[in-house]
Design a protein around this motif. Structure first.
Motif, short mmCIF file in Angstrom:
data_model
loop_
_atom_site.label_atom_id
_atom_site.label_comp_id
_atom_site.label_asym_id
_atom_site.label_seq_id
_atom_site.Cartn_x
_atom_site.Cartn_y
_atom_site.Cartn_z
N ALA A 142 0.83 -1.21 0.00
CA ALA A 142 0.00 0.00 0.00
C ALA A 142 0.87 1.26 0.00
CB ALA A 142 -0.93 -0.01 1.21
N LEU A 143 1.96 1.23 0.78
CA LEU A 143 2.85 2.40 0.83
C LEU A 143 3.50 2.65 -0.52
CD1 LEU A 143 4.55 2.00 4.33
CD2 LEU A 143 2.69 3.54 3.68
N ARG A 144 3.80 1.57 -1.25
CA ARG A 144 4.35 1.75 -2.59
C ARG A 144 3.37 2.50 -3.48
NH1 ARG A 144 3.61 -0.58 -7.41
NH2 ARG A 144 5.34 -0.43 -8.91
N GLU A 145 2.10 2.13 -3.41
CA GLU A 145 1.09 2.83 -4.21
C GLU A 145 0.93 4.28 -3.75
OE1 GLU A 145 -0.47 1.75 -6.90
OE2 GLU A 145 0.67 -0.13 -6.78
N MET A 146 0.96 4.49 -2.44
CA MET A 146 0.76 5.84 -1.91
C MET A 146 1.88 6.78 -2.31
SD MET A 146 -0.58 5.07 1.96
CE MET A 146 -2.07 4.10 2.26
N THR A 147 3.13 6.27 -2.28
CA THR A 147 4.26 7.17 -2.52
C THR A 147 4.29 7.68 -3.95
OG1 THR A 147 6.55 7.45 -1.77
CG2 THR A 147 6.13 5.64 -3.32
N MET A 148 3.61 7.00 -4.86
CA MET A 148 3.52 7.48 -6.24
C MET A 148 2.54 8.63 -6.36
SD MET A 148 3.79 4.10 -8.66
CE MET A 148 2.95 2.83 -7.70
N ARG A 149 1.78 8.89 -5.29
CA ARG A 149 0.75 9.93 -5.33
C ARG A 149 1.04 11.08 -4.38
NH1 ARG A 149 -0.80 5.05 -6.74
NH2 ARG A 149 -2.49 4.80 -8.28
N PHE A 150 1.67 10.80 -3.25
CA PHE A 150 2.16 11.89 -2.38
C PHE A 150 3.47 11.46 -1.75
CE2 PHE A 150 0.08 9.85 1.31
CZ PHE A 150 -1.02 9.23 0.73
N SER A 151 3.49 10.82 -0.60
CA SER A 151 4.74 10.37 -0.01
C SER A 151 4.47 9.34 1.06
CB SER A 151 5.52 11.55 0.59
OG SER A 151 6.68 11.07 1.26
N SER A 152 5.41 8.39 1.20
CA SER A 152 5.34 7.40 2.28
C SER A 152 6.61 7.40 3.13
CB SER A 152 5.11 6.00 1.70
OG SER A 152 3.89 5.91 1.01
N GLU A 153 7.46 8.41 2.97
CA GLU A 153 8.78 8.37 3.59
C GLU A 153 8.73 8.39 5.11
OE1 GLU A 153 10.25 12.95 3.11
OE2 GLU A 153 9.76 11.82 1.32
N PHE A 154 7.66 8.97 5.70
CA PHE A 154 7.55 8.96 7.16
C PHE A 154 6.90 7.66 7.64
CE2 PHE A 154 7.43 13.54 6.05
CZ PHE A 154 8.63 13.90 6.62
N ALA A 155 5.86 7.23 6.95
CA ALA A 155 5.12 6.03 7.38
C ALA A 155 5.98 4.77 7.33
CB ALA A 155 3.88 5.86 6.51
N ILE A 156 6.86 4.67 6.34
CA ILE A 156 7.61 3.43 6.17
C ILE A 156 8.67 3.24 7.25
CG2 ILE A 156 9.52 4.26 4.71
CD1 ILE A 156 9.00 1.75 2.94
N ARG A 157 9.00 4.27 7.99
CA ARG A 157 10.07 4.18 8.97
C ARG A 157 9.72 3.24 10.13
NH1 ARG A 157 13.80 7.77 7.75
NH2 ARG A 157 14.65 8.19 9.83
N THR A 158 8.44 3.16 10.46
CA THR A 158 8.02 2.21 11.48
C THR A 158 8.29 0.77 11.03
OG1 THR A 158 6.36 3.70 12.37
CG2 THR A 158 6.05 1.36 12.80
N PHE A 159 8.11 0.51 9.73
CA PHE A 159 8.36 -0.83 9.20
C PHE A 159 9.86 -1.13 9.16
CE2 PHE A 159 4.20 0.40 7.86
CZ PHE A 159 3.45 -0.75 7.96
N VAL A 160 10.67 -0.12 8.85
CA VAL A 160 12.13 -0.30 8.88
C VAL A 160 12.57 -0.70 10.28
CG1 VAL A 160 14.36 0.84 8.63
CG2 VAL A 160 12.53 1.31 6.97
N ALA A 161 11.97 -0.06 11.29
CA ALA A 161 12.36 -0.33 12.68
C ALA A 161 11.80 -1.65 13.20
CB ALA A 161 11.90 0.83 13.57
#
Length: 270
Positions: free
Chosen positions: A8-27
């Motif tokens: 879902a974040l991949r789809e979202m980032t093509m439309r605005f941004s997911s750079e903050f949301a994905i950080r929880t998944f990185v951690a």
């Protein structure tokens, strides 16, 4: 469901941004997330490829700090290497900013990367590395300066002056540098200046500011001028007292001067 969430974040980032949301998944889901990011380095969409770099930055401004990557940036290095020659400048700029994050905590590790990546580097990659090196260039890091051929002291003279001697807050300080080369070869120079601000307790806090980047021709004389403004900012509180300004050429001290800053108290006339 982290797998579906990442899709879902991949789809979202093509439309605005997911750079903050994905950080929880990185951690919280590092294995899955880094496997996904590695696959995304080959995504046809530049926004998705940029998310790989931007979303995993250790010190993304205004984002959740990724303490594990601050301590050890190794997991992101293969991702950055895969993106360093990306056809999109938008992506490469993110790689540069990510590397600059690493440089703040691991200067020697960054210098290793810089020296390796400069070998047979394209003009685009050199620009990326130059931008990534900005913090350590300003700090006068010898390995980084040497990598760019900026390690030599000025052959010649530099006269540094500032005016006025007393500045009232929200006023300006004028900087003037007179250069005279005695070299028979052109000289690449990075010239920065350091303002040593007075703290509330009377000690001083240095802050490096970018000055000029130039090539001084053999025997050339050149005058450089700049205005440094003292204005209210959210990241610094100014205090009255004797400040100093230090000139640095290729990371080497090249002169200093003092001036008095007066910060009127509330209600006092400026």
């Amino acid at each position: 469901n982290p797998k579906r969430a990442l899709a879902a974040l991949r789809e979202m980032t093509m439309r605005f941004s997911s750079e903050f949301a994905i950080r929880t998944f990185v951690a919280d889901h590092p294995k899955l997330t880094f496997q996904t990011l590695a696959r995304w380095t080959r995504d046809p969409n530049a926004h998705v490829r940029r998310l790989v770099s931007e979303g995993s930055r250790p010190r993304l401004p205004w984002g959740k700090r990724l303490d594990a990557l601050v301590a050890d940036p190794s997991p992101t290095l293969p991702l950055l290497e895969a993106l360093r020659d990306d056809p999109s400048e938008y992506v490469r700029r993110s790689v540069a900013n990510h590397l600059n994050d690493i440089a703040k905590d691991h200067p020697d590790r960054f210098a290793d990367i810089l020296e390796a990546w400069l070998v047979d580097a394209s003009a685009e990659r050199r620009r990326l590395l130059s931008h990534a090196s900005r913090t350590l260039v300003k700090a006068g890091n010898s390995r980084v300066l040497r990598a760019f051929g900026l390690h030599r002291e000025l052959e010649g003279t530099a006269t540094f002056r500032t005016s006025p001697k007393k500045v009232v807050f929200e006023g300006n300080l004028s900087l003037k540098v007179d250069l005279a080369s005695t070299s028979k070869e052109p000289q690449k120079l990075v010239i920065d200046y350091v303002v040593h601000h007075v703290r509330q307790n009377g000690s001083r806090s240095p802050k490096v500011f970018k000055g000029w980047t130039l090539t001084l021709a053999p025997g050339e004389r050149r005058t450089l001028e700049r205005v440094h403004a003292f204005r209210p900012i959210t990241t610094r509180r100014y205090y009255s007292g004797l400040h100093s300004v230090e000139l640095r050429i290729n990371g080497c001290p090249a002169g200093s001067t003092d001036f008095e800053l007066r910060v009127p108290s509330d209600g006092e006339s400026r």
